[in-house]
Design a protein around this motif. Structure first.
Motif, PDB file in Angstrom:
ATOM      1  N   THR A  96      -0.834   6.475   2.784  1.00 16.94           N
ATOM      2  CA  THR A  96       0.154   6.180   1.737  1.00 16.94           C
ATOM      3  C   THR A  96       0.405   4.688   1.580  1.00 16.94           C
ATOM      4  OG1 THR A  96       1.261   8.290   2.215  1.00 16.94           O
ATOM      5  CG2 THR A  96       2.494   6.667   0.935  1.00 16.94           C
ATOM      6  N   ASN A  97       0.651   4.009   2.682  1.00 17.93           N
ATOM      7  CA  ASN A  97       1.086   2.614   2.619  1.00 17.93           C
ATOM      8  C   ASN A  97      -0.051   1.623   2.385  1.00 17.93           C
ATOM      9  OD1 ASN A  97       3.567   3.686   3.229  1.00 17.93           O
ATOM     10  ND2 ASN A  97       3.584   3.016   5.356  1.00 17.93           N
ATOM     11  N   LEU A 130      -1.025  -4.440   4.562  1.00 18.40           N
ATOM     12  CA  LEU A 130      -0.831  -4.621   3.123  1.00 18.40           C
ATOM     13  C   LEU A 130      -0.635  -6.108   2.787  1.00 18.40           C
ATOM     14  CD1 LEU A 130      -0.666  -2.699   0.666  1.00 18.40           C
ATOM     15  CD2 LEU A 130       1.817  -2.724   0.930  1.00 18.40           C
ATOM     16  N   ILE A 131       0.108  -6.805   3.633  1.00 16.04           N
ATOM     17  CA  ILE A 131       0.331  -8.237   3.425  1.00 16.04           C
ATOM     18  C   ILE A 131      -0.978  -9.013   3.586  1.00 16.04           C
ATOM     19  CG2 ILE A 131       1.493 -10.285   4.342  1.00 16.04           C
ATOM     20  CD1 ILE A 131       3.797  -8.356   5.174  1.00 16.04           C
ATOM     21  N   ALA A 132      -1.731  -8.697   4.643  1.00 13.44           N
ATOM     22  CA  ALA A 132      -3.015  -9.380   4.866  1.00 13.44           C
ATOM     23  C   ALA A 132      -3.981  -9.104   3.721  1.00 13.44           C
ATOM     24  CB  ALA A 132      -3.620  -8.928   6.198  1.00 13.44           C
ATOM     25  N   TRP A 133      -3.988  -7.876   3.233  1.00 19.65           N
ATOM     26  CA  TRP A 133      -4.869  -7.504   2.118  1.00 19.65           C
ATOM     27  C   TRP A 133      -4.501  -8.278   0.853  1.00 19.65           C
ATOM     28  CZ3 TRP A 133      -3.672  -3.816  -2.093  1.00 19.65           C
ATOM     29  CH2 TRP A 133      -4.798  -3.528  -2.894  1.00 19.65           C
ATOM     30  N   THR A 134      -3.216  -8.525   0.651  1.00 25.60           N
ATOM     31  CA  THR A 134      -2.759  -9.310  -0.500  1.00 25.60           C
ATOM     32  C   THR A 134      -3.339 -10.716  -0.448  1.00 25.60           C
ATOM     33  OG1 THR A 134      -0.685  -8.040  -0.584  1.00 25.60           O
ATOM     34  CG2 THR A 134      -0.729 -10.146  -1.748  1.00 25.60           C
ATOM     35  N   HIS A 135      -3.340 -11.327   0.739  1.00 22.57           N
ATOM     36  CA  HIS A 135      -3.946 -12.658   0.898  1.00 22.57           C
ATOM     37  C   HIS A 135      -5.432 -12.608   0.510  1.00 22.57           C
ATOM     38  CE1 HIS A 135      -0.239 -13.633   2.737  1.00 22.57           C
ATOM     39  NE2 HIS A 135      -0.537 -13.329   3.982  1.00 22.57           N
ATOM     40  N   TRP A 136      -6.103 -11.574   0.952  1.00 14.23           N
ATOM     41  CA  TRP A 136      -7.539 -11.419   0.670  1.00 14.23           C
ATOM     42  C   TRP A 136      -7.789 -11.261  -0.820  1.00 14.23           C
ATOM     43  CZ3 TRP A 136     -10.423  -7.462  -1.501  1.00 14.23           C
ATOM     44  CH2 TRP A 136     -11.814  -7.554  -1.341  1.00 14.23           C
TER      45      TRP A 136
END
Length: 241
Positions: free
Chosen positions: A105-106, A154-160
């Motif tokens: 989900t997240n 989710l935060i790390a993926w946003t940076h990517w």
């Protein structure tokens, strides 16, 4: 007219964002797993106020359901991955099923929806994806192992995303405690010491999160890929509990 898809939008922060974007002239796609009284009330309110909205009924964790929905979505300018789930427990007591549910989900659903929305976002003059994370992903709390890890991902993926797709503005928002109806009606919310750990001495309002999301989507205030923390200063203190 620009279009925004907000997952998990019937209540709380998602509800506030749907209302806010509608008032700003967006066509709002209100995602819910199943139609319910809250989604119906939100839809009716938006339409009564002259806004444009429709229900987007599908389970974001269901691969076939999200693919079928996105195939018939004609355009999209903003994707807000808001839906999430909790699985509060200590690390050693968190069953695998809770890890899998939080992951699906997240994190995984957000990634999958972005891939499906990507062609639309690239065509948009101001394509944007906003991932609703949490301060638990910034500063993990005891008892929120699976939730904290998936929000951190989710935060790390946003940076990517910001590095890989500079044409699309990508942001994460990490709220602290938010005064949603569920929280405000909790008995402990009325206690005089409820806000002692928060320098601002209050919880963030859902409408404040909605305003921030709209500003990021329309007038990016920070560099793409950043995580906007909205917690009244909590993570800046020395307290960890």
């Amino acid at each position: 007219m620009k279009t925004v898809l907000i997952t998990g939008a019937s209540r709380g922060i998602g509800n506030a964002m749907a209302s806010y974007f509608a008032k700003q002239g967006y066509r709002v796609l209100i995602n819910v797993r199943q139609q319910n009284q809250h989604s119906d009330a939100l839809l009716q309110t938006i339409k009564q106020q002259g806004g444009v909205a429709e229900l987007a009924i599908f389970d974001i964790t269901d691969k076939l359901a999200r693919e079928q929905y996105m195939k018939q979505c004609p355009s999209l300018d903003v994707l807000i991955n808001n839906a999430g789930c909790l699985a509060d427990n200590l690390l050693v007591q968190t069953p695998l099923t809770d890890w899998q549910r939080c992951m699906a989900t997240n994190y995984e659903a957000s990634c999958a929806l972005f891939e499906l929305a990507k062609p639309h976002l690239l065509k948009s003059k101001q394509g944007c994806v906003i991932n609703m994370a949490s301060i638990s992903g910034v500063r993990p709390r005891a008892g929120q192992s699976a939730y904290s890890v998936t929000k951190s991902m989710l935060i790390a993926w946003t940076h990517w995303l910001a590095e890989q797709y500079p044409q699309i503005n990508s942001f994460a928002i990490s709220p602290g405690p938010v005064a949603t109806d569920m929280i405000v009606n909790a008995p402990w919310y009325q206690e005089k010491n409820a806000f002692n750990r928060i320098p601002l001495r209050r919880f963030c309002q859902p409408e404040e999160i909605a305003h921030a999301a709209y500003c990021l989507a329309t007038h990016p205030m920070i560099y793409s890929g950043e995580n906007l923390i909205m917690d009244g200063g909590y993570t800046q203190t020395t307290q960890t509990a």
